[in-house]
Design an enzyme around this catalytic site. Structure first.
Site, PDB file in Angstrom:
ATOM      1  N   ARG A   1       0.813  -1.220   0.000  1.00  0.00           N
ATOM      2  CA  ARG A   1       0.000   0.000   0.000  1.00  0.00           C
ATOM      3  C   ARG A   1       0.849   1.274   0.000  1.00  0.00           C
ATOM      4  O   ARG A   1       0.475   2.268   0.629  1.00  0.00           O
ATOM      5  CB  ARG A   1      -0.953   0.036   1.216  1.00  0.00           C
ATOM      6  CG  ARG A   1      -2.097  -0.936   1.130  1.00  0.00           C
ATOM      7  CD  ARG A   1      -3.171  -0.457   0.168  1.00  0.00           C
ATOM      8  NE  ARG A   1      -4.095  -1.540  -0.147  1.00  0.00           N
ATOM      9  CZ  ARG A   1      -5.226  -1.772   0.500  1.00  0.00           C
ATOM     10  NH1 ARG A   1      -5.599  -0.982   1.463  1.00  0.00           N
ATOM     11  NH2 ARG A   1      -5.982  -2.774   0.152  1.00  0.00           N
TER      12      ARG A   1
ATOM     13  N   ARG B   1      -3.828   6.343   0.609  1.00  0.00           N
ATOM     14  CA  ARG B   1      -4.422   7.576   1.134  1.00  0.00           C
ATOM     15  C   ARG B   1      -3.532   8.360   2.082  1.00  0.00           C
ATOM     16  O   ARG B   1      -3.828   9.505   2.411  1.00  0.00           O
ATOM     17  CB  ARG B   1      -5.757   7.243   1.816  1.00  0.00           C
ATOM     18  CG  ARG B   1      -6.895   7.094   0.823  1.00  0.00           C
ATOM     19  CD  ARG B   1      -8.164   6.627   1.505  1.00  0.00           C
ATOM     20  NE  ARG B   1      -7.957   5.278   2.054  1.00  0.00           N
ATOM     21  CZ  ARG B   1      -8.836   4.637   2.826  1.00  0.00           C
ATOM     22  NH1 ARG B   1      -9.959   5.216   3.169  1.00  0.00           N
ATOM     23  NH2 ARG B   1      -8.587   3.416   3.254  1.00  0.00           N
TER      24      ARG B   1
ATOM     25  N   TYR C   1     -14.227 -12.950   0.073  1.00  0.00           N
ATOM     26  CA  TYR C   1     -14.916 -11.700  -0.297  1.00  0.00           C
ATOM     27  C   TYR C   1     -16.187 -11.990  -1.096  1.00  0.00           C
ATOM     28  O   TYR C   1     -17.213 -11.344  -0.917  1.00  0.00           O
ATOM     29  CB  TYR C   1     -14.007 -10.794  -1.131  1.00  0.00           C
ATOM     30  CG  TYR C   1     -13.076  -9.932  -0.306  1.00  0.00           C
ATOM     31  CD1 TYR C   1     -13.560  -8.909   0.499  1.00  0.00           C
ATOM     32  CD2 TYR C   1     -11.704 -10.142  -0.335  1.00  0.00           C
ATOM     33  CE1 TYR C   1     -12.704  -8.122   1.256  1.00  0.00           C
ATOM     34  CE2 TYR C   1     -10.836  -9.362   0.412  1.00  0.00           C
ATOM     35  CZ  TYR C   1     -11.344  -8.355   1.215  1.00  0.00           C
ATOM     36  OH  TYR C   1     -10.492  -7.588   1.958  1.00  0.00           O
TER      37      TYR C   1
END
Ligand code: 1CP
Length: 366
Positions: A37, A41, A164
């Site tokens: 990652r 963000r 998922y």
């Protein structure tokens, strides 16, 4: 598949192959480092670029994926880049609707409930057609990265994707997906096999498009426990590596493969003998014992607690030094034990990267 799609693309020459050499257990001048990652963000430029755009539309734009992949490289001396995408593009390719809901994460409006629902999935996925946008993103990024560092492609592993598809999103217990394992073992294996076939083609397509290493994310390994891991995860992880490697070998290619099975410390021995070049580790395992248990057969990647980046910079440097001493500098790729958290101060990520380079250079010189 690789042979069919592989053609010279005149990529710029690679100028820093430290990551690739470490993956193969070869000597390096410093320990390479990247972060799961690393595009995310925690970077203001990421938030600005993503603002107001749909997440999966962003994933489908090669130009956007390229930009987001390159952002962290402009700030930090990472030794590898990972293509911006998501593991859930595979369920989408199988015909499932997946949306990114703000504040909630990925959401499947119509998850799989019972074995009959497997009939809703596309039986024979045309990977080039459904996931060609990822291949385009990889080829474009490989050019734009200008040989600075290698580009890593990736996929979710079968069990993680299955969970998922049945849970319909993130979950603490994964009890809906685990219900299938206890109640519908045959259908579970059928779904895992379907996913494995698509993943193999997908990874080979990524290499044909320009990926220089591959990581397989079994992020939901920990919820399984050893018995279920051995039945529902490990055989498929092995199958993926063996089939991808065999096909690449025939095409005269050797691309390092990394397996990251989060919270599966009980499986470290097995993972080190599952045809992957590198075993990625989370922070719940001690570096030295991971080395002992894998017997120098593979390279290791990891495993600093992502929360350690909340520490003051001097502390980060000390933690990194201990980690390097535990793993040793050979056959080692520094990383976090999971992704960078969105509220992380980018400066501390920079301090992590610098500490790895600085300490490892000194250790290797001695
Ligand atoms: O709007 C946003 O930006 C959402 C945040 C985000 C990002 C940045 C998501 C949603 N996915 C991604 C990109 C992503 N996902 C990358 C990009 C490259 C990089 O690492 O820099 C990668 C490798 C992934 C892989 C991924 N997606 C995994 C495996 C790694 C892991 O974290 O264990 C998983 C489990 C996902 C699913 C997913 N996608 C996004 C979220 C929030 C989640 C987790 C949902 C949950 O289970 O609660």
């Amino acid at each position: 598949l690789v042979r069919k799609h592989m053609f010279p693309k005149d990529f710029p020459q690679l100028r820093n192959d430290t990551f690739l050499r470490a993956a193969r257990g070869e000597e390096t001048e410093h320990v390479p480092v990247w972060c799961m990652r690393q595009a995310g963000r925690y970077l203001t430029e990421f938030r600005e670029f993503r603002a107001g755009k749909d997440f999966f539309e962003t994933c489908q734009s090669p130009e956007a994926c390229c930009e987001l992949t390159l952002q962290p490289l402009r700030r930090f001396g990472f030794d590898a880049a990972i293509i911006f995408s998501d593991i859930l593009v595979i369920p989408q390719a199988l015909g499932m609707d997946v949306q990114m809901v703000a504040g909630k994460g990925p959401t499947f409006p119509e998850p799989l409930k019972e074995p009959e629902d497997l009939q809703r999935l596309t039986a024979k996925v045309d990977v080039g057609k459904e996931l060609g946008y990822v291949f385009k993103a990889i080829t474009l990024t490989r050019h734009k990265i200008e040989g600075k560092v290698p580009l890593i492609g990736f996929s979710g592993a079968p069990w993680t994707l299955m969970s998922y598809m049945i849970e319909g999103g993130g979950s603490n217990t994964h009890s809906k997906a685990k219900r299938w394992l206890y109640r519908h073992p045959e259908a579970s294996h059928m779904l895992l096999t379907m996913l494995t076939d698509v993943i193999v083609e997908y990874l080979l397509g990524q290499v044909a498009a320009g990926a220089q290493a591959l990581q397989v994310f079994e992020s939901h390994a920990g919820i399984l426990g050893p018995v279920h891991f051995n039945e529902y995860s490990l055989p498929y992880l092995r199958d993926i590596a063996r089939r991808v490697k065999d096909e690449l070998k025939e095409a005269g290619q050797d691309v390092p493969m990394i397996v990251f099975a989060k919270d599966a410390h009980y499986a470290v021995e097995d993972l080190s003998q599952s045809h992957y070049d590198v075993v990625g580790l989370d922070w719940t395992i001690d570096p030295q014992s991971a080395r002992e248990r894998t017997g120098g057969k593979v390279s290791l990647q990891g495993n600093m607690d992502p929360c350690a980046l909340y520490a003051p910079k001097e502390r980060i440097s000390d933690i990194v030094k201990k980690m390097l001493e535990g793993f040793g500098t050979r056959g080692y790729i520094a990383n976090l034990g999971h992704g960078v958290y969105p509220d992380m101060d980018p400066e501390n990520v920079g301090a992590f990267v610098e500490a790895v380079h600085q300490h490892s250079k000194q250790m290797i010189k001695k």
